[in-house]
Enzyme design. Structure first.
Site, short mmCIF file in Angstrom:
data_model
loop_
_atom_site.label_atom_id
_atom_site.label_comp_id
_atom_site.label_asym_id
_atom_site.label_seq_id
_atom_site.Cartn_x
_atom_site.Cartn_y
_atom_site.Cartn_z
CB CYS A 6 32.76 38.49 48.96
SG CYS A 6 32.96 38.65 47.18
CD1 TRP A 66 38.34 33.72 49.14
CD2 TRP A 66 37.90 34.69 51.11
NE1 TRP A 66 37.94 35.02 48.90
CE2 TRP A 66 37.66 35.63 50.09
CE3 TRP A 66 37.69 35.07 52.44
CZ2 TRP A 66 37.23 36.93 50.35
CZ3 TRP A 66 37.27 36.37 52.69
CH2 TRP A 66 37.04 37.27 51.66
NE ARG A 101 43.56 38.67 44.27
CZ ARG A 101 44.45 39.27 45.04
NH1 ARG A 101 45.60 39.65 44.53
NH2 ARG A 101 44.20 39.53 46.30
CB THR A 147 38.00 35.30 43.51
OG1 THR A 147 37.69 34.63 42.28
CG2 THR A 147 39.19 36.20 43.29
CD GLU A 176 32.57 37.79 36.59
OE1 GLU A 176 33.78 37.92 36.79
OE2 GLU A 176 31.71 38.59 37.07
CB SER A 177 29.55 37.35 40.96
OG SER A 177 30.06 38.61 40.58
CE1 TYR A 196 37.13 44.87 47.63
CE2 TYR A 196 35.05 45.69 46.77
CZ TYR A 196 35.75 44.80 47.56
OH TYR A 196 35.09 43.87 48.30
N1 LIG Z 1 35.09 38.70 39.12
C1 LIG Z 1 34.85 38.12 40.35
C2 LIG Z 1 35.49 38.92 41.46
C3 LIG Z 1 35.31 38.23 42.76
C4 LIG Z 1 36.26 38.80 43.81
O1 LIG Z 1 37.12 39.67 43.55
N2 LIG Z 1 36.12 38.29 45.05
C5 LIG Z 1 36.99 38.71 46.12
C6 LIG Z 1 36.22 38.91 47.41
S1 LIG Z 1 35.25 40.33 47.46
C7 LIG Z 1 37.96 37.58 46.45
O2 LIG Z 1 37.57 36.44 46.53
N3 LIG Z 1 39.21 37.94 46.70
C8 LIG Z 1 40.19 37.01 47.14
C9 LIG Z 1 41.49 37.30 46.48
O3 LIG Z 1 41.53 38.21 45.64
O4 LIG Z 1 42.45 36.60 46.76
C10 LIG Z 1 33.35 38.03 40.52
O5 LIG Z 1 32.66 39.04 40.41
O6 LIG Z 1 32.88 36.92 40.72
#
Ligand SMILES: N[C@@H](CCC(=O)N[C@@H](CS)C(=O)NCC(=O)O)C(=O)O
Length: 314
Positions: free
Chosen positions: A57, A90, A123, A125, A141-142, A188
């Protein structure tokens, strides 16, 4: 995804698109900072926080790079998920050099979201910054986590490294917004577009950004000012995945990165920095992206590409 704390259906890469077929990324919902006077009780302490990440990620890897650049890898532990997305998102498998969740004993990331908020909808994430004291999520939030690592651990971090120096903040923000919309998220949007028009628009933005990066790097080593900043981290995480995943799976195949010699030289400069190199696991990147069944039903992971700029990683 989770609806009111319940896992509802098999994992899908896209939950939301607009009327023209553009992929829409969910907004993050845990947005606290870590401060001595935090009303939420999140004070900076060594050994208290845990960063959940995935090497596939790009958003998680930007926090991993910052963690190491700031010398915080002995202060905040990490837990790495399996790169392959399961039907429940995950998971912690211990396979492919990923971790089991020894802190919370979760089998899937979504369990941590419901532990933090039993009614969570959305989600699950990564990245997630977890507080082991309160047993909850501080921030998912990254962009915020980058700032937390840069600024909130003063005294525990290496503060000679400033990823967002105040004097450069406006320029950093301008680049960040462009990179996010057109490049980090642009790939994406190309990959998950559900109409030709949405794909064409996203693909155009991706390659226009690469043209602009190539131009900027003509007279400069870094994207902002004459030092490494968080903008370089943000560019890096997408660049290093470009040939490995986005070129093939996300159909960003107008050119490989080798078409951009200055971008390649920049990427090599960043890869020579241990914090950057340590965040790159090509096996996780390929296994993870190519496990997205909606884009690759067979699940076959390609052997290549062989990339000279990654040769030093092994
Ligand atoms: N806004 C979040 C986005 C993080 C994100 O979209 N992570 C993806 C992986 S690249 C994720 O965990 N996706 C799992 C899902 O959407 O279920 C950040 O920047 O921290």
């Amino acid at each position: 995804m989770l609806v009111d704390g319940q896992w509802t259906e098999d994992w899908q890469p896209v939950q939301q698109s607009d009327d023209d077929g553009r992929f829409i990324r969910q907004r993050s919902s845990f947005r606290e900072r870590i401060r001595a006077d935090s009303t939420a009780g999140f004070a900076p302490e060594a050994g208290r926080y845990l960063l959940y990440v995935a090497y596939i990620c790009p958003w998680a890897c930007r926090t991993l790079i910052a963690l190491r650049l700031k010398g915080l890898d002995g202060v905040i532990a990490t837990c790495v998920v399996d790169p392959r997305l399961s039907d429940q998102g995950w998971r912690f498998s211990g396979e492919m050099g990923s971790d089991l969740d020894r802190t919370n004993g979760a089998s899937h990331m979504h369990q941590l979201y419901t532990r933090a908020d039993p009614h969570f909808t959305g989600r699950a994430t990564v990245p997630v910054l977890w507080d082991t004291r309160q047993g909850t999520i501080v921030n998912n939030e990254s962009a915020d986590i980058l700032r937390i690592l840069d600024r909130d651990f003063a005294g525990l971090a290496d503060d000679t490294v400033q990823l967002r120096p105040e004097a450069l903040e406006d320029e950093i923000e301008a680049w960040n917004q462009r990179l996010y919309a057109d490049f980090n998220n642009g790939v994406y949007q190309a990959g998950f577009a559900s109409s030709q028009a949405a794909y064409d628009e996203a693909e155009g933005k991706v390659f226009a950004t690469l043209d602009d990066l190539e131009a900027r790097l003509g007279g400069a080593d870094w994207l902002v000012g004459d030092q490494l900043t968080e903008t370089d981290i943000r560019a890096f995480v997408t660049l290093v995945r470009f040939d490995l995943a986005y070129h093939g799976l996300f159909k960003c195949n107008r050119h490989p990165l080798s078409h951009y010699p200055r971008v390649i030289a920049y990427l090599e400069r960043l890869l020579a920095i241990p914090a950057f190199a340590a965040s790159v696991r090509p096996d996780h990147i390929k296994a993870g992206y190519y496990s997205i069944a909606a884009l690759n039903p067979s699940g076959i992971v390609p052997t290549g590409p062989e990339l000279d700029y990654l040769a030093a990683l092994a």
